[in-house]
Design an enzyme around this catalytic site. Structure first.
Site, PDB file in Angstrom:
ATOM      1  N   ASP A  32      -4.170 -12.787   3.719  1.00  0.00           N
ATOM      2  CA  ASP A  32      -5.400 -12.310   4.365  1.00  0.00           C
ATOM      3  C   ASP A  32      -6.658 -12.585   3.544  1.00  0.00           C
ATOM      4  OD1 ASP A  32      -4.365 -10.469   2.588  1.00  0.00           O
ATOM      5  OD2 ASP A  32      -4.500  -8.749   3.932  1.00  0.00           O
ATOM      6  N   HIS A  42       0.823  -1.227   0.000  1.00  0.00           N
ATOM      7  CA  HIS A  42       0.000   0.000   0.000  1.00  0.00           C
ATOM      8  C   HIS A  42       0.854   1.274   0.000  1.00  0.00           C
ATOM      9  CE1 HIS A  42      -3.551  -2.380   0.403  1.00  0.00           C
ATOM     10  NE2 HIS A  42      -3.246  -2.818   1.614  1.00  0.00           N
ATOM     11  N   HIS A  63      -6.223  -7.356  -0.272  1.00  0.00           N
ATOM     12  CA  HIS A  63      -6.428  -5.945  -0.629  1.00  0.00           C
ATOM     13  C   HIS A  63      -5.667  -5.601  -1.905  1.00  0.00           C
ATOM     14  CE1 HIS A  63      -6.764  -6.216   3.833  1.00  0.00           C
ATOM     15  NE2 HIS A  63      -7.822  -5.456   3.626  1.00  0.00           N
ATOM     16  N   ASP A  73      -2.730 -10.650  -2.375  1.00  0.00           N
ATOM     17  CA  ASP A  73      -3.242 -10.186  -1.078  1.00  0.00           C
ATOM     18  C   ASP A  73      -4.749  -9.907  -1.197  1.00  0.00           C
ATOM     19  OD1 ASP A  73      -1.941  -8.684   1.611  1.00  0.00           O
ATOM     20  OD2 ASP A  73      -3.820  -7.769   0.938  1.00  0.00           O
TER      21      ASP A  73
HETATM   22 ZN    ZN Z   1      -4.059  -7.096   2.806  1.00  0.00          ZN
END
Ligand code: ZN
Length: 342
Positions: A282, A158, A195, A193
């Site tokens: 995740d 991120h 996200h 991931d």
């Molecule tokens: Zn994540």
């Protein structure tokens, strides 16, 4: 397979973040390291301490303004009367129009996307060692290892060139890709991931030499909200070199593997010389974020499918939060990947 990790990476110990406006314990806990180390050992990895690579490989990805901020903001913050113990932003520019504030509070808002990446006195060193783990893993692959694992914590995907966010400070996957680019003409980054890897996308958005591909929970109602949509395809020379594959919430193994096959086909068409896997765990059904519903055997199948690309591969740890199966999920991925490796 060699795995890289340094003890300094555990010192960053963020206390809180805001979730729907409410203060909550920060999920990016040092304890993650213990679970991931156990998982890597179970998969037969040998753990090595990375070398100190200095700022060079990190400065290849991040702006000097941002790195100066990361290194010094904690000390500056302590001089503000009544300030929080950790650096947490409370104001952000709604557009980045080139004006750069001198104040610590203004710069925190400029360089930090959200409240999930608090900076303490240990953060800079932990983030640097995390990045150096990625550098050593990339160098191991450049020296002929078919694959290497970087236990990167804090995670990185991120983080943009000049912005921290979502538990991330230095973009370790991007750092690994830039190191690989010294030998490899084309590098693909595959982000699995939960996200969207918004920072990684942002760093390479205008470049055709690094293909960025991300599978993730649909950001229309999920972090990071403003990025990760299917119509984000790159810009300028990079147009067509970014590929987002958002999945409906709670998608499980079958749906994920079906979309992964599409991602792998795109990577084959790019004909890269090396691969970075941004390995978040995740997407697991028992992860506290609860966005997707992968099972432990499902991670093994992800590993198997990626190994069939038969590319020199750097596996960089991204997310995956505290749950009983965190280590098992890493073991499953690495075993699945290794089982197919020649
Ligand atoms: Zn994540």
């Amino acid at each position: 397979m060699k795995a890289f990790y340094a003890e300094e990476q555990k010192r960053h110990d963020p206390k809180a973040f805001l979730s729907s406006g409410a203060p909550q314990p920060n999920p990016e806990q040092p304890e993650r390291v213990e679970r991931l180390l156990a998982g890597a050992l179970s998969a037969g990895c040998t753990i090595e301490r990375p070398r100190n690579h200095g700022l060079g490989p990190v400065a290849a990805v991040h702006t000097p303004e941002y790195l100066d901020f990361l290194e010094h903001i904690y000390a500056r913050w302590q001089r503000i009367e009544g300030a929080s113990a950790e650096v947490i932003p409370n104001i952000h520019p709604i557009a980045r129009n080139g004006s750069y504030p001198a104040s610590a509070v203004g710069q925190a808002g400029y360089h930090m996307a959200d409240t999930a990446c608090p900076i303490s006195g240990e953060t800079w060193q932990s983030a640097l060692w995390s990045a150096w783990s990625a550098v050593d893993a990339a160098e191991a692959v450049m020296s002929g290892a078919p694959a290497a694992y970087a236990l990167c914590r804090p995670p990185g995907h991120h983080a943009f060139a000049d912005v921290a966010g979502g538990f991330c400070f230095i973009n370790n996957s991007a750092v690994a890709a830039r190191v690989l680019r010294k030998q490899a003409a084309r590098v693909a980054i595959l982000d699995v991931d939960l996200h969207h890897g918004n920072g990684t996308q942002g760093i390479f958005y205008a470049r055709p030499d690094v293909l960025t591909v991300s599978l993730h929970a649909d950001p229309v109602r999920f972090y990071p909200f403003f990025w990760g949509h299917a119509d984000e395809r790159g810009e300028g020379l990079g147009l067509g070199y970014n590929f987002n594959l958002p999945l409906p919430r709670k998608s499980a193994d079958a749906a994920f593997l079906e979309v992964l096959a599409v991602a792998l086909q795109r990577i084959r068409a790019f004909s890269p010389d090396a691969l970075v896997v941004a390995l978040g765990l995740d997407a697991f059904e028992g992860d506290p974020f609860g966005g997707l519903s992968m099972t432990t055997p499902g991670f093994s199948r992800i590993g198997e499918a990626i190994a069939k690309l038969d590319l020199p591969t750097v596996i960089v740890q991204e997310g995956g939060y505290l749950c009983d199966e965190l280590g098992d999920n890493l073991t499953a991925f690495l075993t699945g990947f290794g089982g197919k490796m020649r």
